[in-house]
Design a protein around this motif. Structure first.
Motif, PDB file in Angstrom:
ATOM      1  N   THR A  79      -4.661  -5.921  -1.139  1.00 52.84           N
ATOM      2  CA  THR A  79      -4.889  -4.585  -1.695  1.00 52.84           C
ATOM      3  C   THR A  79      -5.136  -4.600  -3.202  1.00 52.84           C
ATOM      4  O   THR A  79      -5.552  -3.591  -3.766  1.00 52.84           O
ATOM      5  N   HIS A 114       2.184  -0.911  -6.329  1.00 54.32           N
ATOM      6  CA  HIS A 114       1.023  -0.061  -6.080  1.00 54.32           C
ATOM      7  C   HIS A 114       1.191   1.290  -6.784  1.00 54.32           C
ATOM      8  O   HIS A 114       0.251   1.814  -7.384  1.00 54.32           O
ATOM      9  N   TRP A 119      -2.573   2.143  -7.384  1.00 47.63           N
ATOM     10  CA  TRP A 119      -3.340   1.654  -6.245  1.00 47.63           C
ATOM     11  C   TRP A 119      -2.880   2.348  -4.969  1.00 47.63           C
ATOM     12  O   TRP A 119      -1.703   2.658  -4.803  1.00 47.63           O
ATOM     13  N   ASP A 120      -3.800   2.538  -4.060  1.00 51.82           N
ATOM     14  CA  ASP A 120      -3.427   3.072  -2.753  1.00 51.82           C
ATOM     15  C   ASP A 120      -2.567   2.054  -2.013  1.00 51.82           C
ATOM     16  O   ASP A 120      -2.785   0.835  -2.122  1.00 51.82           O
ATOM     17  N   PRO A 122      -1.886   1.756   1.743  1.00 50.97           N
ATOM     18  CA  PRO A 122      -2.149   2.314   3.076  1.00 50.97           C
ATOM     19  C   PRO A 122      -1.025   2.001   4.068  1.00 50.97           C
ATOM     20  O   PRO A 122      -0.102   1.233   3.785  1.00 50.97           O
TER      21      PRO A 122
END
Length: 308
Positions: A79, A114, A119-120, A122
């Motif tokens: 990621t 994150h 940052w995403d 998920p």
């Protein structure tokens, strides 16, 4: 038998890291591995301001000051970087090191970093889906002689060249984790190296290794892949000490138990011997977080040389 060392990149300095690496290079170690996080794990808000060196730039710097050690990560978080960018960076490190780089990647788990960097993060399913696409895409780039196009749900390439590419042969891919339904399936499809990680829990026994390896073999059979193409490795947390209290503190603090090699010299040698008998190709020692080469030299003299 090959032996590697995971060298700490948190709460330390580059000068201390490089000093340790230079001693590993001069010794009988085969490989050096680095973590890839932007905050020092485990997550403690009061320690977030402490040093956390970026994993890929550390690998590039180490490639430039060594000529023998193989270099990799435990493991890169998918990621954090677009996988095509990660492949480009990997190929550059492989060129610098003349073919000594391993591309190790996982789905990522550290939610707090994150959040810190915007940052995403998920769902687990999406992270696993992304990891599968990333491994497919990166494998294509490492093995292609022409520009690569790719159209996935998350990543797209439009005639993207990887130049320079791998130094002399395709960069091997390690898929981090041993999740039975998704991660080992992704490894069977696109990976070259299996790694059983002692930090993740589970006993480091021949029976447990064979169980996980058996799941991988089943996926390989389904995918039409020869499992003998995949190397078998283990990352094992360790502490070489006569201090019973210190050993118990490390075991209980990280809930390690049978997933580690923590104790007196003869015990650690016996644990390593058990792992070798299980048929692994390489053992990576983790948890030697000293900022000087002394403890790594001690492991070389007291543990590794027992298996010459």
């Amino acid at each position: 038998m090959k032996f590697g060392a995971q060298v700490g990149v948190y709460r330390t300095t580059w000068d201390k890291i490089s000093t340790v690496v230079k001693h590993l290079e001069q010794g009988s170690w085969n490989s050096v591995w680095f973590a890839d996080h932007y905050l020092p794990p485990p997550p403690r808000r009061e320690e977030e301001h402490l040093n956390a060196h970026e994993g890929f730039t550390i690998a590039a710097a180490v490639a430039g000051i060594t000529s023998r050690l193989h270099i990799g990560h435990m493991v890169l978080g998918n990621t954090y970087r677009n996988p095509a960018l990660a492949a480009k960076m990997a190929a550059t490190v492989d060129q610098i090191s003349h073919g000594r780089f391993t591309f190790s990647i996982g789905a990522a788990w550290f939610k707090r970093e994150h959040e810190a960097y915007g940052w995403d993060f998920p769902s687990m399913k999406e992270r696993q889906d992304r990891l599968e696409e990333a491994c497919e895409l990166v494998r294509m780039l490492f093995r292609a002689s022409e520009p690569v196009s790719y159209s996935g749900n998350y990543y797209i390439l439009d005639e993207a060249p990887l130049a320079p590419g791998s130094y002399d042969k395709p960069i091997p891919i390690m898929v981090g984790g041993t999740g039975e339904k998704r991660t080992l399936k992704t490894l069977a499809m696109y990976g070259d190296i299996f790694n059983l990680d002692g930090w993740a829990g589970g006993p480091m026994t021949k029976e447990y290794l064979n169980y996980k390896w058996g799941i991988l073999e089943q996926h390989c059979e389904t995918m039409g892949r020869d499992p003998s193409e995949i190397r078998k490795t283990i990352l094992i947390p360790t502490l070489l000490s006569d201090d019973k209290a210190a050993c118990e503190a490390m075991i209980s603090g990280r809930r390690l138990g049978a997933g580690s090699a923590i104790g007196q010299k003869n015990y650690v040698i016996d644990r390593v011997g058990e792992i070798i008998e299980a048929g692994v190709d390489e053992i990576m020692f983790a948890g030697i977080l000293t900022e000087t080469p002394d403890e790594f030299v001690r492991y070389e003299e007291e543990i590794i040389r027992a298996f010459d």
